[in-house]
Design a protein around this motif. Structure first.
Motif, PDB file in Angstrom:
ATOM      1  N   ALA A  57      -5.774  -1.323   1.894  1.00  0.00           N
ATOM      2  CA  ALA A  57      -4.976  -1.997   0.871  1.00  0.00           C
ATOM      3  C   ALA A  57      -3.661  -1.230   0.834  1.00  0.00           C
ATOM      4  O   ALA A  57      -3.366  -0.476  -0.088  1.00  0.00           O
ATOM      5  N   ASP A 109      -5.580  -6.247   6.309  1.00  0.00           N
ATOM      6  CA  ASP A 109      -5.256  -5.611   5.039  1.00  0.00           C
ATOM      7  C   ASP A 109      -5.570  -6.592   3.909  1.00  0.00           C
ATOM      8  O   ASP A 109      -5.283  -7.785   4.010  1.00  0.00           O
ATOM      9  N   THR A 111      -4.565  -6.333   0.590  1.00  0.00           N
ATOM     10  CA  THR A 111      -3.749  -6.229  -0.614  1.00  0.00           C
ATOM     11  C   THR A 111      -3.386  -7.591  -1.184  1.00  0.00           C
ATOM     12  O   THR A 111      -3.504  -7.831  -2.386  1.00  0.00           O
TER      13      THR A 111
END
Length: 250
Positions: A57, A109, A111
């Motif tokens: 993240a 990722d 995020t």
């Protein structure tokens, strides 16, 4: 004749699109609440325990979790499982080449995954909620798992001990002029949680991932409301000022 062929080709494309649309998986609406701090805290705990082993993240710092009502000491004691500091980004130690060797592709990722998965079928949160509840056993896959929402997914079912092992059953059902295949998931081996408990855990996790995708969303909405109120008040003064300037003309 060419016109007829073009029309037939167009109709074929439309029909193909109709079949493809009929096979689209319906997304379940996630029962999340961005103002529920307890849910967000539970979701953050699930995230660091199950997701942060393989996924980064990279745009989220641990100290941002203070917005969820946690102190630095609570974050350090309960949510940092490595030697990272509270102000560090939420990264993993695994290198991309290592993860690619393990899974065949580098885990993405996470995020902003809750925002990037948004589509006409539903929000990114709905997609994640449905996806995390749609894994099933598939001995033909390298990980032993597959997913109804994301067929041939490289990711294993990391929450299987909680949910249990689901099996995929296919059934034929009459459609509008054709036979369609319906997929149903049934629990073959129960997990440590009931289906209701597991759905709540997933809802908490998705709630946190939605927050992580835009931590300032609540502040942005609050600022937007105050900005509209300010503009409303200013409109009144501007209108009164306009009347004062133009009173002799009107």
């Amino acid at each position: 004749m060419n016109f007829v062929k073009k029309m037939l080709f167009t109709l074929l494309l439309v029909a193909t699109g109709a079949f493809a649309a009929g096979d689209e998986v319906k997304l379940d609406r996630v029962p999340s609440d961005e103002h529920n701090l307890i849910s967000l805290q539970r979701g953050a705990q699930v995230f660091v325990n199950y997701c942060l082993n393989c996924h980064n993240a990279n745009y989220m710092r641990y100290n941002r979790l203070q917005d969820l009502g946690l102190s630095e000491q609570q974050i350090r004691d309960n949510l940092i499982l490595t030697n990272a500091k509270v102000g560090d980004l939420m990264k993993i130690a695994m290198e991309p080449k290592e993860s690619k060797a393990w899974f065949g592709t580098s885990p993405p990722d996470l995020t902003v995954i809750a925002r990037s998965r948004s589509s006409h079928a539903g929000s990114g949160a709905d997609w994640l909620y449905t996806y995390l509840r749609s894994f099933y056993r598939d001995p033909n896959r390298p990980t032993g798992w597959n997913n109804v929402v994301y067929p041939n997914v490289a990711m294993p079912h990391v929450l299987w001990e909680l949910q249990g092992e689901q099996m995929l059953k296919e059934e034929k059902a009459p459609g509008p002029g054709y036979m369609k295949t319906e997929h149903k998931l049934v629990v073959g081996k129960p997990g440590t949680m009931t289906s209701i408990e597991y759905d709540q855990v997933v809802a908490d996790l998705v709630n946190y991932m939605s927050y992580m995708a835009e931590p300032a969303r609540h502040d942005r909405k609050t600022i937007g409301i105050y900005a509209l109120m300010f503009l409303g008040v200013m409109f009144i003064f501007a209108y009164l000022l306009k009347k004062a300037y133009w009173k002799d003309i009107h």
